[in-house]
Scaffold this motif. Structure first.
Motif, PDB file in Angstrom:
ATOM      1  N   VAL A  22      15.514   4.487  -5.495  1.00  0.00           N
ATOM      2  CA  VAL A  22      15.162   5.548  -4.552  1.00  0.00           C
ATOM      3  C   VAL A  22      14.153   6.504  -5.169  1.00  0.00           C
ATOM      4  N   ARG A  23      13.091   6.811  -4.435  1.00  0.00           N
ATOM      5  CA  ARG A  23      12.067   7.775  -4.876  1.00  0.00           C
ATOM      6  C   ARG A  23      12.485   9.197  -4.510  1.00  0.00           C
TER       7      ARG A  23
ATOM      8  N   TYR B 288       5.910   9.965  -7.080  1.00  0.00           N
ATOM      9  CA  TYR B 288       7.295   9.735  -6.676  1.00  0.00           C
ATOM     10  C   TYR B 288       7.716   8.337  -7.125  1.00  0.00           C
ATOM     11  N   LYS B 289       8.153   8.256  -8.366  1.00  0.00           N
ATOM     12  CA  LYS B 289       8.556   6.976  -8.941  1.00  0.00           C
ATOM     13  C   LYS B 289       9.974   6.629  -8.499  1.00  0.00           C
TER      14      LYS B 289
ATOM     15  N   ARG C  11       0.837  -1.206   0.000  1.00  0.00           N
ATOM     16  CA  ARG C  11       0.000   0.000   0.000  1.00  0.00           C
ATOM     17  C   ARG C  11       0.866   1.248   0.000  1.00  0.00           C
ATOM     18  N   ALA C  12       1.959   1.231   0.772  1.00  0.00           N
ATOM     19  CA  ALA C  12       2.872   2.370   0.807  1.00  0.00           C
ATOM     20  C   ALA C  12       3.460   2.636  -0.574  1.00  0.00           C
ATOM     21  N   ASN C  13       3.889   1.585  -1.266  1.00  0.00           N
ATOM     22  CA  ASN C  13       4.431   1.751  -2.615  1.00  0.00           C
ATOM     23  C   ASN C  13       3.396   2.313  -3.577  1.00  0.00           C
ATOM     24  N   ALA C  14       2.158   1.813  -3.476  1.00  0.00           N
ATOM     25  CA  ALA C  14       1.099   2.285  -4.362  1.00  0.00           C
ATOM     26  C   ALA C  14       0.803   3.770  -4.130  1.00  0.00           C
ATOM     27  N   LEU C  15       0.767   4.189  -2.868  1.00  0.00           N
ATOM     28  CA  LEU C  15       0.503   5.595  -2.553  1.00  0.00           C
ATOM     29  C   LEU C  15       1.615   6.505  -3.078  1.00  0.00           C
ATOM     30  N   LEU C  16       2.856   6.069  -2.950  1.00  0.00           N
ATOM     31  CA  LEU C  16       3.973   6.871  -3.444  1.00  0.00           C
ATOM     32  C   LEU C  16       3.958   6.960  -4.968  1.00  0.00           C
TER      33      LEU C  16
END
Length: 550
Positions: A384-385, A377-378, A367-372
């Motif tokens: 690294v984002r 912020y790819k 979920r954290a990755n999806a929100l970023l």
């Protein structure tokens, strides 16, 4: 208590903050279970024995012992054995009388009448009266101290007779707040200080109070000796003396405990879990887990300079991503092995207004990755984002927690550089300065809280910037709920207000609350009846402590 009132080390120890070394606090759960099974320090055993000296290992010398001149936590932790308040909290978080025998609150919470104890004497033999209370309240109201700010809305402090004081406020003010503020809300002797310069009065070198112990001998940066006050109005101490030995290094303190040079180690935040587990296995020692009033949290910075430098802070999706990326259960139960109890929201678990139904975000890296990703912020070629910073305050277990947070955020593409330093340097640079948290995006901090929900307004009410609300939280709904909660006399309705307040702060994702500490003290098992105070992580007054014969 709020973060600006945390214990500060002497200013001469301040240094520039730098990247810390990592430490490993991981220990096995079975060993910790054996520690938890040990009896606490609070349980009295046997018949009290009068006499003896208690050697207490304390990490730093406060140096200034007048709370009207300078207030900090180390000072109060020592001086509450010497001076007294009107009210304070007992070990069960009950509001009890100290110099006030009883008190009454007007229905609208605008007036408090204190009925003072009779036959109380100052350590110099002079009688304590209502004049001392009125002078102390009127004096501290004019000072730039925490209790002075609280008293800003006091419109009158009046002695009705030598043993009765009525205090009037322009806004609703519950009596519980008189037991809250550290250091500057004590009652000092009018006959000693009235008409003098508070900073240079000779009594600062040998304070005079009404507490169970009186000042005997002081050697700067080495030790402070207090002796029994035979005319104390409460339980006269069993101990002859207490010697506070200033031992900044926790390893040295442990060696002195083992050698018999110390009987108690308290407030050593550099003690590690391994240290405590090792001591707990030795039948000569006892480890106390004190009342849960200390909250660990990651504070996001909402100050203009912080948001300008770190754009991601203004996007709630990024803050939500951080909450989902941090495994709070691992920090609480695996790294700190239960010394940190999982909790969510601005109030400590020991607070009667704590909302146990407030739902914490789940640990969910996906979920954290999806929100970023959604926030734009790819990940770069190196995975690294973006790169950011986390400053953390030196405290028991915070280095382990900070290192874990760096690793957890790194897994979702957020590179974090750690910043820290000694306690005083952290507070000066990141919390107590005129710019609060400045442009530092995140701070891992510790807040010591009294068992009153209004305590939290120091950290979250926009009107308390920048000294207390150092990270610039500014939510009008929250400000109003603090006012409403303070003004509501009905406990059920008041609890509903504070539960809405906690939800509003959680919905805005102003912090990642990790958990509530049960702070440790260590003592020789010959020390009996040693307990924590209910309101802070300090020991209760030591007048009922005694030392068993070998």
């Amino acid at each position: 208590m709020n973060d600006d009132q945390m214990p500060a080390q002497p200013a001469h120890d301040a240094q520039h903050l730098s990247n810390p070394a990592r430490r490993d606090f991981v220990v096995d759960a079975a060993a910790f279970a054996s520690l938890m099974a040990l009896p606490g320090l609070a349980a009295a055993q046997g018949t009290p024995v009068r006499g003896g000296n208690l050697n207490v290992g304390y990490p730093s010398d406060p140096r200034i012992y007048n709370g009207f001149v300078f207030e900090n936590f180390p000072q109060y932790a020592v001086m509450h054995h010497v001076v007294s308040k009107l009210l304070w909290w007992d070990v069960k978080n009950n509001l009890v009388g100290d110099l006030a025998e009883k008190w009454t609150q007007s229905p609208d919470n605008h007036e408090i009448t204190f009925n003072l104890r009779r036959n109380v004497k100052w350590h110099d033999g002079k009688p304590f009266t209502a004049a001392d209370v009125v002078w102390s309240l009127q004096t501290v109201q004019k000072l730039p101290l925490s209790f002075g700010r609280f008293l800003a809305k006091m419109t009158e402090a009046r002695a009705l007779d030598p043993h009765t004081v009525k205090v009037t406020f322009s806004t609703p003010t519950p009596a519980s707040l008189f037991a809250y503020y550290v250091g500057s809300n004590v009652i000092l002797p009018k006959h000693i200080y009235d008409g003098t310069d508070l900073k240079t009065n000779p009594a600062n070198a040998q304070p005079i109070g009404t507490g169970p112990f009186k000042w005997k001998q002081y050697a700067r940066d080495q030790s402070l000796v207090l002796e029994r006050y035979a005319d104390y109005h409460g339980t006269v101490p069993y101990l002859d003396t207490i010697t506070f030995k200033f031992t900044p290094n926790a390893s040295t303190a442990i060696l002195q405990l083992r050698s018999g040079a110390l009987d108690v180690i308290t407030h050593h935040r550099s003690l590690g879990v391994n240290d405590l587990l090792t001591l707990s296995k030795d039948p000569k020692y006892q480890v106390a887990l004190l009342n849960a009033t200390v909250v660990m949290r990651v504070a996001f910075n909402f100050r203009p300079e912080g948001v300008a430098k770190h754009k991601w802070l203004s996007d709630i999706r990024c803050r939500q991503a951080v909450t989902h990326a941090i495994d709070r259960d691992t920090i609480c139960n695996k790294l700190l092995h239960g010394y940190l109890l999982p909790s969510w929201g601005p109030l400590a678990r020991g607070n009667p207004m704590y909302d146990p139904n407030l739902k914490a975000p789940a640990y969910d890296p996906a979920r954290a990755n999806a929100l970023l990703d959604e926030a734009g912020y790819k990940r770069g070629p190196d995975g690294v984002r973006f790169t950011t910073e986390l400053a953390y305050i030196p405290y028991f277990g915070t280095d382990a927690a900070a290192a874990a947070i760096v690793d957890m955020l790194g897994r979702v593409g957020i590179k974090v550089n750690l910043l820290t330093g000694d306690y005083g340097a952290f507070l000066t640079k990141y919390w107590l300065g005129p710019n609060g948290q400045g442009d530092t995006p995140m701070s891992l901090i510790i807040g010591i809280h009294a068992p009153t929900a209004n305590d939290a307004r120091n950290n979250y009410d926009s009107r308390y910037q920048p000294r207390n609300n150092g990270n610039g939280v500014n939510i009008p709904e929250v400000d109003k709920l603090f006012d409403d909660g303070l003004a509501e006399p009905n406990p059920t309705k008041q609890r509903a207000i504070y539960w809405r307040l906690q939800q509003a702060l959680a919905d805005s994702v102003v912090n990642v609350w990790i958990g509530t500490f049960v702070a440790p003290n260590v003592a020789n098992r010959r020390v009996r009846n040693l307990a924590s105070s209910g309101s802070w992580e300090v020991m209760q007054r030591l007048n009922e402590v005694w030392i068993a014969k070998s």
